[in-house]
Design a protein around this motif. Structure first.
Motif, mmCIF file in Angstrom:
data_model
loop_
_atom_site.group_PDB
_atom_site.id
_atom_site.type_symbol
_atom_site.label_atom_id
_atom_site.label_comp_id
_atom_site.label_asym_id
_atom_site.label_seq_id
_atom_site.Cartn_x
_atom_site.Cartn_y
_atom_site.Cartn_z
ATOM 1 N N THR A 40 37.760 -16.406 9.479
ATOM 2 C CA THR A 40 38.104 -17.433 10.456
ATOM 3 C C THR A 40 39.485 -18.028 10.177
ATOM 4 O O THR A 40 40.032 -17.887 9.080
ATOM 5 C CB THR A 40 37.073 -18.572 10.444
ATOM 6 O OG1 THR A 40 37.173 -19.272 9.187
ATOM 7 C CG2 THR A 40 35.662 -18.044 10.636
ATOM 8 N N ILE A 41 40.022 -18.719 11.186
ATOM 9 C CA ILE A 41 41.304 -19.410 11.011
ATOM 10 C C ILE A 41 41.180 -20.494 9.947
ATOM 11 O O ILE A 41 42.092 -20.705 9.138
ATOM 12 C CB ILE A 41 41.773 -20.003 12.356
ATOM 13 C CG1 ILE A 41 42.132 -18.878 13.336
ATOM 14 C CG2 ILE A 41 42.971 -20.929 12.166
ATOM 15 C CD1 ILE A 41 42.549 -19.357 14.709
ATOM 16 N N CYS B 77 41.747 -19.143 6.640
ATOM 17 C CA CYS B 77 43.166 -18.845 6.350
ATOM 18 C C CYS B 77 43.815 -20.017 5.625
ATOM 19 O O CYS B 77 44.513 -19.831 4.616
ATOM 20 C CB CYS B 77 43.925 -18.554 7.646
ATOM 21 S SG CYS B 77 43.472 -17.015 8.469
ATOM 22 N N TYR B 78 43.578 -21.229 6.132
ATOM 23 C CA TYR B 78 44.216 -22.404 5.529
ATOM 24 C C TYR B 78 43.554 -22.783 4.202
ATOM 25 O O TYR B 78 44.208 -23.321 3.307
ATOM 26 C CB TYR B 78 44.191 -23.564 6.524
ATOM 27 C CG TYR B 78 45.128 -23.329 7.696
ATOM 28 C CD1 TYR B 78 46.493 -23.544 7.580
ATOM 29 C CD2 TYR B 78 44.639 -22.847 8.906
ATOM 30 C CE1 TYR B 78 47.355 -23.304 8.634
ATOM 31 C CE2 TYR B 78 45.494 -22.600 9.975
ATOM 32 C CZ TYR B 78 46.854 -22.834 9.836
ATOM 33 O OH TYR B 78 47.703 -22.590 10.892
ATOM 34 N N ILE C 23 50.491 -18.577 12.698
ATOM 35 C CA ILE C 23 49.223 -18.823 13.396
ATOM 36 C C ILE C 23 49.427 -19.942 14.416
ATOM 37 O O ILE C 23 49.047 -19.818 15.587
ATOM 38 C CB ILE C 23 48.098 -19.172 12.405
ATOM 39 C CG1 ILE C 23 47.776 -17.952 11.536
ATOM 40 C CG2 ILE C 23 46.847 -19.631 13.160
ATOM 41 C CD1 ILE C 23 46.695 -18.186 10.505
ATOM 42 N N SER C 24 50.037 -21.035 13.971
ATOM 43 C CA SER C 24 50.297 -22.133 14.900
ATOM 44 C C SER C 24 51.426 -21.794 15.867
ATOM 45 O O SER C 24 51.447 -22.273 17.002
ATOM 46 C CB SER C 24 50.649 -23.413 14.134
ATOM 47 O OG SER C 24 51.852 -23.246 13.412
ATOM 48 N N ARG D 49 50.202 -12.887 14.379
ATOM 49 C CA ARG D 49 49.771 -14.176 13.839
ATOM 50 C C ARG D 49 49.344 -13.977 12.385
ATOM 51 O O ARG D 49 48.522 -13.118 12.076
ATOM 52 C CB ARG D 49 48.604 -14.747 14.654
ATOM 53 C CG ARG D 49 48.912 -14.959 16.128
ATOM 54 C CD ARG D 49 47.666 -15.340 16.906
ATOM 55 N NE ARG D 49 47.266 -16.705 16.645
ATOM 56 C CZ ARG D 49 46.040 -17.183 16.851
ATOM 57 N NH1 ARG D 49 45.083 -16.383 17.288
ATOM 58 N NH2 ARG D 49 45.753 -18.439 16.600
ATOM 59 N N SER D 50 49.921 -14.763 11.515
ATOM 60 C CA SER D 50 49.588 -14.752 10.084
ATOM 61 C C SER D 50 50.260 -15.951 9.444
ATOM 62 O O SER D 50 51.186 -16.529 10.021
ATOM 63 C CB SER D 50 50.091 -13.474 9.383
ATOM 64 O OG SER D 50 49.335 -12.348 9.740
ATOM 65 N N ARG E 142 45.509 -13.761 7.078
ATOM 66 C CA ARG E 142 45.147 -13.599 8.492
ATOM 67 C C ARG E 142 43.663 -13.317 8.641
ATOM 68 O O ARG E 142 42.983 -12.967 7.659
ATOM 69 C CB ARG E 142 45.952 -12.448 9.098
ATOM 70 C CG ARG E 142 45.710 -11.131 8.380
ATOM 71 C CD ARG E 142 46.513 -9.969 8.972
ATOM 72 N NE ARG E 142 47.929 -10.079 8.764
ATOM 73 C CZ ARG E 142 48.736 -9.032 8.599
ATOM 74 N NH1 ARG E 142 48.233 -7.788 8.594
ATOM 75 N NH2 ARG E 142 50.023 -9.183 8.416
ATOM 76 N N THR E 143 43.169 -13.445 9.865
ATOM 77 C CA THR E 143 41.783 -13.074 10.157
ATOM 78 C C THR E 143 41.724 -11.581 10.473
ATOM 79 O O THR E 143 42.758 -10.916 10.625
ATOM 80 C CB THR E 143 41.242 -13.856 11.363
ATOM 81 O OG1 THR E 143 41.971 -13.463 12.535
ATOM 82 C CG2 THR E 143 41.385 -15.356 11.162
#
Length: 723
Positions: A269-270, A273-274, A295-296, A304-305, A323-324
């Motif tokens: 999930t996103i 990632c964080y 991602i943002s 996206r990464s 990344r997901t």
């Protein structure tokens, strides 16, 4: 060579409901058409479309795309026709195959123009159906894998085209794995010495740090598991071309590169990632300025990464991408990752057409918009190359709109990225609230406000300052339109005077009637052609009044009267000023004699050049005696508080003695004259003659200079040329 059943097995692994009949028919048809053709390697030619199809099965593409891969060279290299393929496989597949067929019979002057036209055709086909692009990239990939069999001179050309167009195009579509392999293969051809040197260095480094990648993978996986996160961690060395490009960009040696290892952390999930980012940053020290959150703020190709660089074990810098799984699929396969499985009636499963809702495909449609503006193929190819290289900076409008631009872009590029009209009316900019030069290079996070004026048109010099293809194309179009309007204004003057001289009325409807007769697209085009000298005013007159003009021309010709000098502008009503002649026509002074305030002057319309100003006494006016429609009454329009200088010439005969030239230049200087040039005409034992190009304020100023020269003891004669 891959067998028929092997290809079906590859497709069935990801699509059990594949249309085997379609694939079998395409296999047999292509094999039959290519027959005994062979490649440069000596292999049967049919092995090439088979390998292209195999590459596309790795991308898990639909049956129609695999069939197109098998058929993609049949129209170009065999006696197959579009009609035949439509009949056997349907118009959808026929259209895709035709989109991949190069234009053979082109009446073009250069190989570059041919390449550009073929590329234009390909992109048009891609814009209609993105599967054309996927087949083309797979085709180029297999050709690059076997390029060693191609003759050396062709090998270089193919590798350059791959490096300049197809590699970056794959990158812009998000197909990073394909891009990296294409660039790697091209780099090996274009710069074999650098490739071998970097490969050897990597091999030595691999020997020294044999367990480093495995140690970091294991350590990171363990730390994430301790924090309750399941993640797939993988590491690898950077590729030789990626290393070479970084060495070139940063002007550093191989030994100075510190981040030769890259790691990917793939989670569910996103939010994960964080959380992973937090674990990494609390485990190892980070490298300042090396953090990017895509991602943002995703890239234009949907990538996206989270990117970060840390100082890992053994004090070695390592790059990490977090990344997901979905992001990873897009990062690897790009637009091909948008292929979706959909259930069909009857329980079968098939891959739907690639969706066109991605940011990468949006960019492609934008590129086609540039093409539709009418640029020639070579300009389009140049602009597309500029758009392909995608190292980006992200800037914002004052209202918060995000604008992605290539690295090195200026406020000019930003203005055109917002809207073409914004670029065309741009006169300045504010960057982060401060007024800055329009050519300021933008940085990540800059807020840019464009200052506009409706009276502005973009200078042609902006084209050299712009970085993006969109800005360059728009500036070029605006410049062409400005020139066209200028010629149109000049042509209108010439046509109106021709009709006045003939005593015939002229209205807009008359010109519209003449357009088709003269083979022009429109009235403005007709007037521009007259202004450029491509059509004469008499041609327009004949087109509007063919019978009347024919009767006039049938009468005995009369001797043209000698034209008397026109009265001074001050004696005329409705005269045109030199500055700001209506229609913004270009104005210049006669290069032979010039003119200065105080002279009685006349303007002559010069097709393709504008208006040339002559003094009324100039002998050069005799050649225009029988062309009265070209004469324009003009007047001086001088700001007496700040009088400019005007060009003129004087002839001087001086005694041939040391210091005479110094006395002449000193006298002119003391009288506030400006010497542009001195040309010696004749030099004898006693005298020498010269022509001096001067700039003076007006006729009184010129007279004062001549009188001052005549007062010198070394001067025999001084007078104005053609005065």
């Amino acid at each position: 060579m891959m067998r028929q059943y092997e290809l079906l097995e590859r497709v069935n692994r990801y699509n059990p409901a594949a249309d085997e009949a379609l694939l079998n028919k395409a296999y047999v048809y292509a094999m039959h058409k290519h027959g005994t053709q062979v490649r440069a390697s000596g292999d049967p030619y049919f092995s090439h479309p088979l390998e292209v199809a195999a590459i596309l099965t790795d991308l898990r593409l639909d049956d129609a795309t695999i069939a197109v891969a098998l058929l993609h060279d049949t129209i170009e290299d065999t006696d197959a026709t579009r009609a035949e393929i439509d009949e056997m496989f349907g118009p959808e597949i026929g259209k895709l195959v035709e989109g991949l067929t190069k234009i053979k019979r082109l009446d073009l002057v250069s190989t570059r123009a041919k390449q550009a036209e073929n590329f234009r055709k390909l992109l048009l086909a891609i814009a209609d159906d993105v599967r054309v692009l996927l087949v083309k990239l797979a085709d180029r990939l297999h050709n690059m894998r076997t390029i060693r069999y191609v003759p050396p001179h062709k090998r270089i050309a193919v590798a350059e085209e791959t490096m300049e167009i197809y590699g970056p195009l794959a990158g812009r579509m998000g197909m990073q794995e394909v891009r990296e392999e294409l660039e790697e293969l091209a780099f090996r051809v274009l710069n074999p010495e650098a490739y071998e040197a970097i490969t050897a260095r990597l091999e030595n480094m691999r020997t020294r740090n044999a367990s480093l990648i495995q140690d970091i993978e294991s350590d990171l996986t363990t730390r994430l598991a301790e924090n309750g996160m399941q993640a797939r961690v993988s590491g690898r060395e950077k590729r030789p071309y990626s290393i070479f490009r970084k060495m070139q960009r940063k002007s550093v040696s191989f030994e100075q590169l510190s981040d030769l290892y890259g790691f990917r952390v793939v989670v569910d999930t996103i939010d994960d990632c964080y959380r992973v980012l937090g674990v990494i940053h609390t485990t190892w020290p980070t490298v300042p300025g090396r953090f990017k959150d895509y991602i943002s703020t995703p890239k234009q190709n949907d990538y996206r990464s989270i990117h970060t660089t840390v100082v890992g074990p053994s004090r070695q810098r390592v790059e990490l991408q977090i990344r997901t799984r979905g992001m990873h699929r897009v990062a690897e396969y790009g637009i091909a990752a948008h292929a979706l499985y959909t259930d069909r009636e009857g329980g079968g499963r098939n891959i739907a057409r690639l969706t066109a809702d991605s940011r990468a495909y949006e960019w492609l449609r934008h590129t086609i918009d540039l093409l539709s503006e009418g640029d020639n193929p070579e300009e389009f190819l140049e602009n597309t190359k500029l758009e392909l290289f995608h190292d980006q900076v992200f800037c914002f409008t004052p209202k918060g709109r995000l604008i992605a631009l290539p690295r090195g872009a200026t406020a000019i590029d930003f203005a055109y990225a917002v809207h073409t009209d914004v670029g065309n009316t741009c006169v300045g900019c504010k960057v982060n609230g401060r007024i800055m030069p329009i050519m300021t290079e933008l940085k990540n996070g800059d807020e840019v406000e464009i200052i506009r004026s409706k009276a502005q048109t973009p200078p042609a010099a902006w084209e050299a300052l712009a970085v993006t293809g969109k800005a360059r194309a728009a500036i070029r179009r605006a410049t062409r339109e400005a020139v066209r309007q200028q010629y149109s204004g000049l042509g209108r003057h010439i046509v109106e005077r021709a009709f006045q001289r003939s005593g015939k009325p002229l209205g807009t409807e008359d010109l519209e009637h003449a357009v088709s007769r003269l083979g022009q697209p429109g009235v403005e085009d007709l007037l521009s052609a007259v202004g450029r000298g491509e059509l004469s005013s008499n041609d327009v007159l004949r087109a509007v009044y063919p019978i009347d003009v024919a009767e006039t021309e049938a009468r005995p010709a009369k001797k043209a009267p000698v034209r008397k000098p026109k009265p001074a502008a001050s004696e005329q009503g409705g005269s045109l000023p030199i500055r700001g002649i209506e229609g913004d026509l270009p104005v210049r002074f006669s290069p032979d004699v010039g003119a200065v305030p105080g002279d009685r002057i006349v303007g002559i319309l010069m097709p393709g050049e504008g208006v040339t100003i002559y003094p009324i006494q100039s002998p050069a006016l005799k050649e225009f005696d029988d062309q009265s429609e070209r004469w324009i009454d003009v007047r001086w329009d001088i700001d007496e508080s700040d009088p400019p200088r005007f060009p003129t010439q004087i002839s001087v005969a001086a005694i041939n003695e040391p210091g005479s030239l110094a006395q002449i230049t000193q006298a002119i200087s003391e009288a506030d004259g400006n010497i542009d040039n001195i040309k010696m005409l004749a030099r004898g034992n006693d005298f020498h003659e010269m022509i001096i190009d001067l700039e003076v304020h007006d006729l009184k100023h010129l007279t004062r200079i001549i009188q001052g020269l005549r007062a010198l003891p070394v001067i025999s004669e001084a007078q104005r040329v053609n005065g």
